[in-house]
Write an enzyme that holds these catalytic residues in place. Structure first.
Site, PDB file in Angstrom:
ATOM      1  N   TYR A 299       3.890  13.351  26.711  1.00  0.00           N
ATOM      2  CA  TYR A 299       3.856  12.654  27.989  1.00  0.00           C
ATOM      3  C   TYR A 299       4.680  13.396  29.044  1.00  0.00           C
ATOM      4  O   TYR A 299       5.801  13.836  28.778  1.00  0.00           O
ATOM      5  CB  TYR A 299       4.385  11.231  27.838  1.00  0.00           C
ATOM      6  N   GLY A 327       9.162  14.527  20.130  1.00  0.00           N
ATOM      7  CA  GLY A 327       8.028  15.250  20.672  1.00  0.00           C
ATOM      8  C   GLY A 327       7.012  14.345  21.336  1.00  0.00           C
ATOM      9  O   GLY A 327       5.879  14.760  21.603  1.00  0.00           O
ATOM     10  N   LYS A 328       7.398  13.111  21.644  1.00  0.00           N
ATOM     11  CA  LYS A 328       6.475  12.187  22.315  1.00  0.00           C
ATOM     12  C   LYS A 328       6.499  12.381  23.826  1.00  0.00           C
ATOM     13  O   LYS A 328       5.540  12.016  24.505  1.00  0.00           O
ATOM     14  CB  LYS A 328       6.852  10.746  21.961  1.00  0.00           C
ATOM     15  N   LEU A 329       7.590  12.912  24.350  1.00  0.00           N
ATOM     16  CA  LEU A 329       7.720  13.266  25.761  1.00  0.00           C
ATOM     17  C   LEU A 329       7.996  14.755  25.867  1.00  0.00           C
ATOM     18  O   LEU A 329       8.671  15.340  25.007  1.00  0.00           O
ATOM     19  CB  LEU A 329       8.880  12.504  26.418  1.00  0.00           C
TER      20      LEU A 329
END
Length: 359
Positions: A299, A327-329
């Site tokens: 994101y 690692g989601k953003l």
């Protein structure tokens, strides 16, 4: 006065004022000169102007101001927006805000709970939530709830919902929604949860118009009409899921719990830029954020509105900075978490961001 003295005055040596300034402005690695201002309010100011005033202040006001900035950037046409909606947001009056965001093109994917879809549908077909009380005068909270139980009224903090509306909802599902999906399962096929939410939205819109319901057709209807997919990963944890299970016991209808994973991750995979706007926590938050774990990118923007503290280690209060470690953003993503009642912050953030974008 001698020439020598005049020469000293004209030299580059610091005077007393310079020394004082040096004393009060030393080299600091993490400090920058940005004084706190004092928010000013006045009659007639817009919500966008109020949000700007929040930017002069500190603590939660500064966070909310930053949330408006990130939301404005996220709602750009080139960003794919994943909107997570948890908590009792529909029964507490936030329904129209989300439906309008869908209709006006600000939401590309909605991830929500079966409970929010249940309450959304109840309003679409003519039911209403009502202002209530946490306890009645002269009674303890328990005594108050015992009385509500006897009278067939369900309580969501200070909101009431008469139980007969759940019976109407069950009839709606059995007459308008499930039979269409059952026909699609006759050859042993299963339908996805997203297909169920799509059909729910179609039926809500149709009944709302046919029966001339005063209330708007709502979130699921708006999503169905605008080709915005709704994912409900914990649908079993709701009256909607309970009714779906009961209907499946006596018909060919059945849901495939994993079928939504591929189309959802495909949207994330192909997004040039992506943003996550997360209201509340729980399953919708995690389902929204974990999508990026199987995508090449993460994101670029994220806003979280929550009341849960981060110190417990629970997901609902976890900061979006923590999500960056997974690692989601993206490392350089613009993100902010606002810790306050979302029924207060959601209208403010959305209204201020839309004011900037549309004026």
């Amino acid at each position: 006065m001698s020439d020598e003295h005049e020469g000293d005055n004209g030299s580059d040596a610091p005077d007393a004022g310079d020394e004082a300034n040096d004393h009060h402005d030393p080299d600091r690695e993490t400090f920058s000169h940005d004084p706190i201002g004092h928010a000013e309010v006045r009659a007639g100011m817009t919500v966008g102007e109020l949000a700007d005033e929040y930017g002069n202040a500190g603590v939660g006001a500064a966070d909310l101001h930053e949330a408006v900035d990130v939301t404005e950037a996220m709602f750009d046409d080139d960003v794919t927006v994943f909107f997570g909606l948890a908590g009792a947001m529909v029964p507490t009056g936030m329904r129209a805000i989300v439906a309008d965001l869908i209709r006006d093109g600000y939401i590309d994917v909605l991830v929500t709970t079966g409970a929010n879809l249940t309450h959304d549908s109840i309003e679409a077909i003519g039911g209403k939530h009502h202002h209530g009380a946490v306890h009645a005068e002269g009674k303890t909270e328990r005594e108050h709830d015992e009385t509500l139980r006897d009278e067939g009224v369900d309580r969501i903090y200070n909101v009431y919902l008469p139980q007969e509306f759940f019976a109407d909802f069950e009839s709606h599902l059995r007459e308008e929604v499930f039979p269409v999906l059952e026909a699609e399962c006759e050859d042993g096929d299963l339908v996805s949860i997203q297909r169920l939410t799509e059909e729910l939205g179609r039926a809500n819109a149709e009944v709302n118009e046919r029966d001339e319901i005063a209330e708007d057709a709502g979130i699921a209807a708006a999503a169905s009409e605008n080709d915005v997919p709704i994912y409900c990963p914990a649908i079993q944890d709701s009256v909607l899921g309970l009714q779906a299970w009961m209907y499946s016991q006596t018909s060919a209808f059945s849901l495939d719990a994993l079928a939504d994973m591929t189309p959802l991750t495909d949207i994330a995979y192909h997004a040039e830029e992506a943003g996550a706007f997360v209201v509340g926590g729980g399953v919708p938050k995690n389902f929204t954020l974990q999508t990026m774990l199987v995508s090449p990118d993460a994101y670029d923007y994220a806003v979280q509105l929550t009341m849960d503290p981060k110190q417990t280690g629970g997901l609902s209060g976890a900061t979006l900075d923590e999500a960056r470690s997974w690692g989601k953003l993206e490392k350089d993503a613009e993100n902010v978490s606002v810790y306050a009642d979302a029924t207060i912050t959601l209208p403010l953030v959305v209204a201020a961001a839309r004011e900037r974008l549309e004026n």
